[in-house]
Design an enzyme around this catalytic site. Sequence first.
Site, PDB file in Angstrom:
ATOM      1  N   GLU A   1       0.858  -1.184   0.000  1.00  0.00           N
ATOM      2  CA  GLU A   1       0.000   0.000   0.000  1.00  0.00           C
ATOM      3  C   GLU A   1       0.890   1.227   0.000  1.00  0.00           C
ATOM      4  O   GLU A   1       2.121   1.126   0.092  1.00  0.00           O
ATOM      5  CB  GLU A   1      -0.938  -0.023   1.222  1.00  0.00           C
ATOM      6  CG  GLU A   1      -2.026  -1.080   1.091  1.00  0.00           C
ATOM      7  CD  GLU A   1      -2.926  -1.131   2.305  1.00  0.00           C
ATOM      8  OE1 GLU A   1      -3.979  -0.502   2.258  1.00  0.00           O
ATOM      9  OE2 GLU A   1      -2.592  -1.797   3.282  1.00  0.00           O
TER      10      GLU A   1
ATOM     11  N   ARG B   1      -0.737   9.067   2.492  1.00  0.00           N
ATOM     12  CA  ARG B   1      -2.176   9.255   2.314  1.00  0.00           C
ATOM     13  C   ARG B   1      -2.595  10.721   2.406  1.00  0.00           C
ATOM     14  O   ARG B   1      -3.468  11.175   1.677  1.00  0.00           O
ATOM     15  CB  ARG B   1      -2.857   8.445   3.419  1.00  0.00           C
ATOM     16  CG  ARG B   1      -4.209   7.999   3.115  1.00  0.00           C
ATOM     17  CD  ARG B   1      -4.677   7.050   4.191  1.00  0.00           C
ATOM     18  NE  ARG B   1      -4.466   5.669   3.831  1.00  0.00           N
ATOM     19  CZ  ARG B   1      -4.806   4.658   4.614  1.00  0.00           C
ATOM     20  NH1 ARG B   1      -5.344   4.884   5.789  1.00  0.00           N
ATOM     21  NH2 ARG B   1      -4.605   3.420   4.222  1.00  0.00           N
TER      22      ARG B   1
ATOM     23  N   ARG C   1      -1.175   8.360   9.640  1.00  0.00           N
ATOM     24  CA  ARG C   1      -0.943   6.912   9.794  1.00  0.00           C
ATOM     25  C   ARG C   1      -0.531   6.238   8.493  1.00  0.00           C
ATOM     26  O   ARG C   1      -1.096   6.508   7.435  1.00  0.00           O
ATOM     27  CB  ARG C   1      -2.214   6.241  10.316  1.00  0.00           C
ATOM     28  CG  ARG C   1      -2.125   4.739  10.375  1.00  0.00           C
ATOM     29  CD  ARG C   1      -3.320   4.136  11.044  1.00  0.00           C
ATOM     30  NE  ARG C   1      -4.537   4.251  10.282  1.00  0.00           N
ATOM     31  CZ  ARG C   1      -4.926   3.390   9.347  1.00  0.00           C
ATOM     32  NH1 ARG C   1      -4.174   2.339   9.023  1.00  0.00           N
ATOM     33  NH2 ARG C   1      -6.068   3.578   8.698  1.00  0.00           N
TER      34      ARG C   1
ATOM     35  N   HIS D   1      -9.083   9.316   3.817  1.00  0.00           N
ATOM     36  CA  HIS D   1      -8.637   8.315   2.834  1.00  0.00           C
ATOM     37  C   HIS D   1      -8.902   8.879   1.437  1.00  0.00           C
ATOM     38  O   HIS D   1      -9.962   9.448   1.185  1.00  0.00           O
ATOM     39  CB  HIS D   1      -9.415   7.011   3.042  1.00  0.00           C
ATOM     40  CG  HIS D   1      -8.813   5.844   2.336  1.00  0.00           C
ATOM     41  ND1 HIS D   1      -8.832   5.702   0.972  1.00  0.00           N
ATOM     42  CD2 HIS D   1      -8.155   4.754   2.808  1.00  0.00           C
ATOM     43  CE1 HIS D   1      -8.215   4.570   0.634  1.00  0.00           C
ATOM     44  NE2 HIS D   1      -7.796   3.978   1.737  1.00  0.00           N
TER      45      HIS D   1
ATOM     46  N   HIS E   1     -11.346   8.953   7.477  1.00  0.00           N
ATOM     47  CA  HIS E   1     -11.069   7.520   7.551  1.00  0.00           C
ATOM     48  C   HIS E   1     -10.563   7.073   8.915  1.00  0.00           C
ATOM     49  O   HIS E   1     -10.964   6.032   9.415  1.00  0.00           O
ATOM     50  CB  HIS E   1     -10.021   7.197   6.485  1.00  0.00           C
ATOM     51  CG  HIS E   1      -9.684   5.741   6.377  1.00  0.00           C
ATOM     52  ND1 HIS E   1     -10.630   4.789   6.059  1.00  0.00           N
ATOM     53  CD2 HIS E   1      -8.510   5.075   6.537  1.00  0.00           C
ATOM     54  CE1 HIS E   1     -10.047   3.596   6.028  1.00  0.00           C
ATOM     55  NE2 HIS E   1      -8.771   3.737   6.328  1.00  0.00           N
TER      56      HIS E   1
HETATM   57  P1  FAD Z   1     -13.660  -0.692  16.130  1.00  0.00           P
HETATM   58  O1  FAD Z   1     -13.320  -1.865  15.332  1.00  0.00           O
HETATM   59  O2  FAD Z   1     -14.301   0.431  15.422  1.00  0.00           O
HETATM   60  O3  FAD Z   1     -14.641  -1.157  17.301  1.00  0.00           O
HETATM   61  C1  FAD Z   1     -15.293  -0.198  18.109  1.00  0.00           C
HETATM   62  C2  FAD Z   1     -16.245  -0.922  19.045  1.00  0.00           C
HETATM   63  O4  FAD Z   1     -16.711  -0.020  20.043  1.00  0.00           O
HETATM   64  C3  FAD Z   1     -17.488  -1.469  18.379  1.00  0.00           C
HETATM   65  O5  FAD Z   1     -17.767  -2.725  18.942  1.00  0.00           O
HETATM   66  C4  FAD Z   1     -18.586  -0.484  18.802  1.00  0.00           C
HETATM   67  O6  FAD Z   1     -19.860  -1.051  18.851  1.00  0.00           O
HETATM   68  C5  FAD Z   1     -18.098  -0.144  20.202  1.00  0.00           C
HETATM   69  N1  FAD Z   1     -18.592   1.113  20.768  1.00  0.00           N
HETATM   70  C6  FAD Z   1     -18.333   2.387  20.364  1.00  0.00           C
HETATM   71  N2  FAD Z   1     -18.936   3.257  21.186  1.00  0.00           N
HETATM   72  C7  FAD Z   1     -19.570   2.533  22.143  1.00  0.00           C
HETATM   73  C8  FAD Z   1     -20.365   2.844  23.267  1.00  0.00           C
HETATM   74  N3  FAD Z   1     -20.668   4.116  23.604  1.00  0.00           N
HETATM   75  N4  FAD Z   1     -20.866   1.835  24.017  1.00  0.00           N
HETATM   76  C9  FAD Z   1     -20.619   0.542  23.697  1.00  0.00           C
HETATM   77  N5  FAD Z   1     -19.872   0.182  22.627  1.00  0.00           N
HETATM   78  C10 FAD Z   1     -19.360   1.166  21.876  1.00  0.00           C
HETATM   79  N6  FAD Z   1      -6.727  -0.441   9.231  1.00  0.00           N
HETATM   80  C11 FAD Z   1      -5.725  -1.276   8.873  1.00  0.00           C
HETATM   81  O7  FAD Z   1      -4.748  -1.425   9.616  1.00  0.00           O
HETATM   82  N7  FAD Z   1      -5.797  -1.954   7.702  1.00  0.00           N
HETATM   83  C12 FAD Z   1      -6.844  -1.834   6.847  1.00  0.00           C
HETATM   84  O8  FAD Z   1      -6.875  -2.482   5.816  1.00  0.00           O
HETATM   85  C13 FAD Z   1      -7.891  -0.949   7.191  1.00  0.00           C
HETATM   86  N8  FAD Z   1      -8.934  -0.768   6.349  1.00  0.00           N
HETATM   87  C14 FAD Z   1      -9.992  -0.006   6.781  1.00  0.00           C
HETATM   88  C15 FAD Z   1     -11.120   0.097   5.965  1.00  0.00           C
HETATM   89  C16 FAD Z   1     -12.233   0.785   6.389  1.00  0.00           C
HETATM   90  C17 FAD Z   1     -13.452   0.889   5.502  1.00  0.00           C
HETATM   91  C18 FAD Z   1     -12.222   1.403   7.666  1.00  0.00           C
HETATM   92  C19 FAD Z   1     -13.429   2.155   8.157  1.00  0.00           C
HETATM   93  C20 FAD Z   1     -11.096   1.340   8.462  1.00  0.00           C
HETATM   94  C21 FAD Z   1      -9.975   0.632   8.022  1.00  0.00           C
HETATM   95  N9  FAD Z   1      -8.828   0.534   8.810  1.00  0.00           N
HETATM   96  C22 FAD Z   1      -7.812  -0.286   8.428  1.00  0.00           C
HETATM   97  C23 FAD Z   1      -8.796   1.127  10.152  1.00  0.00           C
HETATM   98  C24 FAD Z   1      -9.122   0.034  11.179  1.00  0.00           C
HETATM   99  O9  FAD Z   1     -10.113  -0.818  10.652  1.00  0.00           O
HETATM  100  C25 FAD Z   1      -9.623   0.606  12.486  1.00  0.00           C
HETATM  101  O10 FAD Z   1      -8.779   1.638  12.922  1.00  0.00           O
HETATM  102  C26 FAD Z   1      -9.643  -0.472  13.553  1.00  0.00           C
HETATM  103  O11 FAD Z   1     -10.421  -1.550  13.103  1.00  0.00           O
HETATM  104  C27 FAD Z   1     -10.204   0.080  14.847  1.00  0.00           C
HETATM  105  O12 FAD Z   1     -10.381  -0.987  15.735  1.00  0.00           O
HETATM  106  P2  FAD Z   1     -10.952  -0.714  17.181  1.00  0.00           P
HETATM  107  O13 FAD Z   1     -11.046  -2.038  17.860  1.00  0.00           O
HETATM  108  O14 FAD Z   1     -10.191   0.360  17.813  1.00  0.00           O
HETATM  109  O15 FAD Z   1     -12.430  -0.117  16.923  1.00  0.00           O
HETATM  110  C1  SIN Z   2      -7.165   0.518   2.659  1.00  0.00           C
HETATM  111  O1  SIN Z   2      -7.354  -0.664   2.454  1.00  0.00           O
HETATM  112  O2  SIN Z   2      -6.939   1.356   1.783  1.00  0.00           O
HETATM  113  C2  SIN Z   2      -7.203   1.020   4.063  1.00  0.00           C
HETATM  114  C3  SIN Z   2      -5.979   0.573   4.743  1.00  0.00           C
HETATM  115  C4  SIN Z   2      -5.804   1.265   6.038  1.00  0.00           C
HETATM  116  O3  SIN Z   2      -6.594   2.119   6.410  1.00  0.00           O
HETATM  117  O4  SIN Z   2      -4.815   0.928   6.710  1.00  0.00           O
END
Ligand code: FAD
Ligand code: SIN
Length: 524
Positions: free
Chosen positions: A120, A295, A391, A248, A356
């Site tokens: 990437e 990015r 990032r 993004h 993003h």
């Molecule tokens: P999340 O996975 O967002 O989980 C948050 C949790 O908190 C959920 O369960 C939600 O229900 C809960 N929650 C929130 N508020 C409350 C509340 N008030 N009460 C109870 N529960 C609550 N990163 C990479 O490294 N590689 C990738 O390829 C990549 N692709 C991405 C593609 C997309 C479309 C997106 C949106 C993001 C991508 N990212 C990627 C970023 C990455 O996915 C996220 O930063 C990461 O998954 C965040 O994980 P997390 O566990 O911190 O939060």
């Molecule tokens: C993507 O697949 O372009 C998102 C990857 C990332 O947010 O790390």
Amino acid sequence: MSDHGAREFDLLIIGSGIAGTTAAITAAARGLRVGVLSKEPEIAESNTWYAQGGIVGPSDEDTPELLEKDIVVAGDHMNSIDAVRLLVEEGPPLVESLLRQELGVNFSRNASGEIDLTREAAHSVRRIYHVLDMTGKAIEEALVRTITGSGSVTIFPNTTAIDLITNVHNSRDAQEKYRHLRVIGTYALDNASLSVNAFFAPHVVLATGGVGNLFLHTSNPDGATGDGLAMAYRIGAEVLNAEYVQFHPTVLYHRDAGRFLITESLRGEGARLLNHSGDYFMDRYIPDAADLGPRDEVTRAIYREMEREDSDYVRLDATHITGVDLATRFPTIYSTCGSLGIDIRKDLIPVVPAEHYFCGGVKVDLQGQTSIAGLYAVGEIACTGVHGANRLASVSLLEALLWGRRCGNSVSDEHRRIGATLLSSIPEWVEPTVVEEFDPVLVNQDFLTVQSTMWNYAGIIRSRKRLTRAQADLDYMSHRIEQFYRGARLTRRIIELRNSVLASIIIVRSALANPVSRGCHFVE
Ligand code: FAD
Ligand code: SIN
């Protein structure tokens, strides 16, 4: 106090994405009784579920030094070197040992049967593990399967945390005010019955994900409303780098499409950005790296080009790619675009930048400990310093995995209990005496106002004038929303609105306080 005991745990985790579930699995394996709250009815629904590109894993081509260099260059040298060094040493091996070997995540392999490493933007070597273009779904399924099958983890879906409980803010015992501030639980709404319950634990982890829905356009699902940031801020936790919000470059632009990301790895496999007129333009903006530049730079280049052409979108061209079967390698993108009449093998894909990822967050140390005793934060809502001002792709899942692991271990090492006297001094949630019913039209309009304020005044290109206007508008809204909140019958949506406006104010204040453009904070 009524049935506090039924909701009392050794560790309480708010959020069930990669960060929260990893902390839960780790602590449960160390013998802790863990409670996990998610505001979604399906606990896998999260930013994690939608991750496409992948996660940095171990690779023969790579070294910790090279990975460190790429992360720090992408982060515009604003990263915490201690945090980055920890990540590059301990992160990739954990992908292999925990995700692949222990949880059985089936990362894609090439024709020779080896892990298929993808690339990437701003990565100098191929080092990204992926499961086609649905990496997050595969990882989240494995994590959720594991916590669901664990006898030590109790899951509360459809439960929205409202505010953290502390000895100082919530105890009826006046003496607690004079003791050190400590988090001991959270009040949370049962979204179905609309009743509010207290949950207790001597350690509470915020794993609530990102802030995408503070902005009009985002790649994030609806639940990313900055709840953890607002909850932590309300009790006085330190917040860091909140001005660094990442956009993004390529989210699908189509009238009939919801939010849908077009992964950077499509550019990693050779796709190129064209402007509205069909001309290649990235080399004019980022001569050395073009489409694979950091990015923030690619996003600003697209923004400028759209401004120059007065267009609403640019186009991504994957039609010339040979050697990769796009339909097999990117099945989600192929089918989603296909359902809108876009054949990515033959047609240009209309794309625009969108919010993003939140690079800042609740300030934590190398164990995920915040500035307040008993409170931890992991994943996207935490600021470890790994990402600095911007990032590097595929490092977010890695950071969430590693800090989830370290936090789970750290809490298990210093396991303690909440004293019975303190516990019994915490009152049940008090309903307001005059209850105002939820009016979805008012709440939706307020949301829209927050989102357009943030998009227009605190988005990709900022100025002091725009930020100052944003601050004034948001302060006014916050005052009104807080008053409404205090008299309202609570719903998930009202809780999210209250958090969104506060989280927006935190971002705007940080942006105003920092006149220096670095990474994804760009002030004209
Ligand atoms: P999340 O996975 O967002 O989980 C948050 C949790 O908190 C959920 O369960 C939600 O229900 C809960 N929650 C929130 N508020 C409350 C509340 N008030 N009460 C109870 N529960 C609550 N990163 C990479 O490294 N590689 C990738 O390829 C990549 N692709 C991405 C593609 C997309 C479309 C997106 C949106 C993001 C991508 N990212 C990627 C970023 C990455 O996915 C996220 O930063 C990461 O998954 C965040 O994980 P997390 O566990 O911190 O939060
Ligand atoms: C993507 O697949 O372009 C998102 C990857 C990332 O947010 O790390």
